[in-house]
Design an enzyme around this catalytic site. Structure first.
Site, PDB file in Angstrom:
ATOM      1  N   ILE A   1       0.823  -1.203   0.000  1.00 50.68           N
ATOM      2  CA  ILE A   1       0.000   0.000   0.000  1.00 50.68           C
ATOM      3  C   ILE A   1       0.863   1.261   0.000  1.00 50.68           C
ATOM      4  CG2 ILE A   1      -1.675   1.330   1.342  1.00 50.68           C
ATOM      5  CD1 ILE A   1      -2.801  -1.396   2.333  1.00 50.68           C
TER       6      ILE A   1
ATOM      7  N   ASP B   1      11.211   3.763   4.698  1.00 50.82           N
ATOM      8  CA  ASP B   1      11.035   2.323   4.872  1.00 50.82           C
ATOM      9  C   ASP B   1      12.299   1.709   5.444  1.00 50.82           C
ATOM     10  OD1 ASP B   1       8.710   0.337   3.533  1.00 50.82           O
ATOM     11  OD2 ASP B   1      10.589  -0.677   4.025  1.00 50.82           O
TER      12      ASP B   1
ATOM     13  N   ASP C   1      13.870   2.673  10.781  1.00 46.41           N
ATOM     14  CA  ASP C   1      12.733   2.190  11.552  1.00 46.41           C
ATOM     15  C   ASP C   1      12.007   3.374  12.174  1.00 46.41           C
ATOM     16  OD1 ASP C   1      10.987   1.009  13.332  1.00 46.41           O
ATOM     17  OD2 ASP C   1      12.478  -0.309  14.244  1.00 46.41           O
ATOM     18  N   VAL C   2      10.741   3.589  11.795  1.00 52.49           N
ATOM     19  CA  VAL C   2      10.011   4.752  12.304  1.00 52.49           C
ATOM     20  C   VAL C   2       9.586   4.586  13.766  1.00 52.49           C
ATOM     21  CG1 VAL C   2       9.222   5.533  10.049  1.00 52.49           C
ATOM     22  CG2 VAL C   2       7.826   3.898  11.333  1.00 52.49           C
TER      23      VAL C   2
ATOM     24  N   ASN D   1       1.674   4.841   7.254  1.00 57.48           N
ATOM     25  CA  ASN D   1       1.328   3.525   6.705  1.00 57.48           C
ATOM     26  C   ASN D   1       2.156   2.390   7.284  1.00 57.48           C
ATOM     27  OD1 ASN D   1       0.147   1.721   4.480  1.00 57.48           O
ATOM     28  ND2 ASN D   1       2.350   1.601   4.068  1.00 57.48           N
TER      29      ASN D   1
ATOM     30  N   SER E   1      -7.027  -0.816   9.966  1.00 54.91           N
ATOM     31  CA  SER E   1      -7.453  -2.100   9.423  1.00 54.91           C
ATOM     32  C   SER E   1      -8.899  -2.345   9.835  1.00 54.91           C
ATOM     33  CB  SER E   1      -6.570  -3.231   9.957  1.00 54.91           C
ATOM     34  OG  SER E   1      -7.022  -4.504   9.491  1.00 54.91           O
TER      35      SER E   1
ATOM     36  N   TYR F   1      -2.322  -7.384  16.925  1.00 52.00           N
ATOM     37  CA  TYR F   1      -2.647  -6.669  15.690  1.00 52.00           C
ATOM     38  C   TYR F   1      -4.005  -5.982  15.814  1.00 52.00           C
ATOM     39  CZ  TYR F   1      -2.849  -5.728  10.663  1.00 52.00           C
ATOM     40  OH  TYR F   1      -2.913  -5.105   9.436  1.00 52.00           O
TER      41      TYR F   1
ATOM     42  N   LYS G   1      -4.354  -1.865  15.859  1.00 58.04           N
ATOM     43  CA  LYS G   1      -5.094  -1.146  14.817  1.00 58.04           C
ATOM     44  C   LYS G   1      -6.250  -0.351  15.415  1.00 58.04           C
ATOM     45  CE  LYS G   1      -2.617  -2.208  11.255  1.00 58.04           C
ATOM     46  NZ  LYS G   1      -1.811  -1.149  10.591  1.00 58.04           N
TER      47      LYS G   1
ATOM     48  N   ASP H   1      -4.442  -7.419  -1.855  1.00 57.84           N
ATOM     49  CA  ASP H   1      -3.468  -8.178  -2.628  1.00 57.84           C
ATOM     50  C   ASP H   1      -2.120  -7.476  -2.613  1.00 57.84           C
ATOM     51  OD1 ASP H   1      -2.233  -9.972  -4.276  1.00 57.84           O
ATOM     52  OD2 ASP H   1      -3.304  -9.385  -6.099  1.00 57.84           O
TER      53      ASP H   1
END
Length: 262
Positions: A38, A57, A83-84, A110, A155, A168, A172, A201
């Site tokens: 994404i 990234d 690494d953010v 993101n 998500s 997770y 989120k 995908d």
């Protein structure tokens, strides 16, 4: 505009006459997790719309490939490898951004670990939620231009459905809780919204659609397909854009209608 999506047909990312969503050419978008999936789609589509892109990234190789692809089409891009969730990386990255492009009007939060990674709960929440807060607070402190906006990739997990991974789902949901806080209390500085992808995908879900679980979910999605990275990216860019100037604090599911069938 060609490539309009019909029922179950994704947008064509190669379309050249794509609308620009009202963005001012030369404004800067910072996108984390930009090397694949994404985040990569956000960066590529933003560059096509005339935005300068600050792409962050952990993966140096794929990030360099993204930069080459944007540069080959005449777009402006700078990359930050790191690494953010690390304070020093974020501090140094924003210093580099200031020297190269100046303040970024737009932030796409993101980056985050995939649900398939077996992380310890407390550490996973620190990484997933803490990185979004650190990026946002550091960005906000740079002196934002008028019309600034932030979108977080959340998500359907945690926000609309429960999933197997506890950290997770919790992370989120917490990210969206933070977005709502920002929308209520920081709207004088910037707008804040969240996009909630369904089954998408991307490399993280490679082969999942062919699994028994994947086939079960696909059977429940009214559009009868997985979402594409472009489907998610264009929703993110819309919420960032001037066309969404009065949209603040929303959770936008981009899931083909999956969650309304639950």
């Amino acid at each position: 505009m060609t490539g309009q999506p019909g029922r179950g047909r994704p947008l064509d990312p190669t379309t050249q006459d794509r609308v620009d969503l009202g963005f001012t050419r030369g404004d800067t978008l910072l996108v984390t997790g930009a090397a694949s999936g994404i985040g990569r789609a956000v960066a590529l589509n933003a560059a096509r719309m005339g935005l300068r892109v600050s792409a962050w990234d952990l993966q140096a190789g794929p990030l360099a490939t993204l930069a080459e692809e944007i540069g080959a089409t005449g777009g402006e891009v700078m990359t930050v490898v790191g690494d953010v969730s690390d304070e020093a990386t974020v501090r140094d990255g924003f210093a580099e951004l200031a020297g190269r492009f100046g303040p970024a009007r737009y932030l796409a939060n993101n980056a985050g670990p995939p649900s398939s990674v077996p992380l310890e709960f407390d550490e996973a929440v620190r990484i997933s939620v803490g990185s979004v807060r650190r990026m946002t607070e550091t960005w906000a402190a740079t002196g934002l231009p008028e019309g600034a906006a932030m979108v977080a990739t959340t998500s359907v997990a945690g926000n609309l459905v429960g999933t197997e991974s506890d950290w997770y789902s919790a992370s989120k949901a917490a990210v969206m809780g933070y977005v709502r806080h920002l929308a209520a209390h920081r709207a004088g500085e910037f707008r804040s919204n969240g996009v909630a992808p369904g089954m998408t995908d991307t490399p993280r879900l490679a082969g999942y659609a062919d699994s028994e679980a994947g086939q079960h979910i696909l059977g429940r999605i009214p559009l009868r397909r997985m979402g594409s990275a472009d489907d998610m990216a264009l929703a993110i860019l819309f919420l960032l854009s001037p066309l969404a100037a009065y949209v603040n604090g929303v959770l936008l599911p981009v899931d083909g209608g999956w969650t309304v069938t639950q």
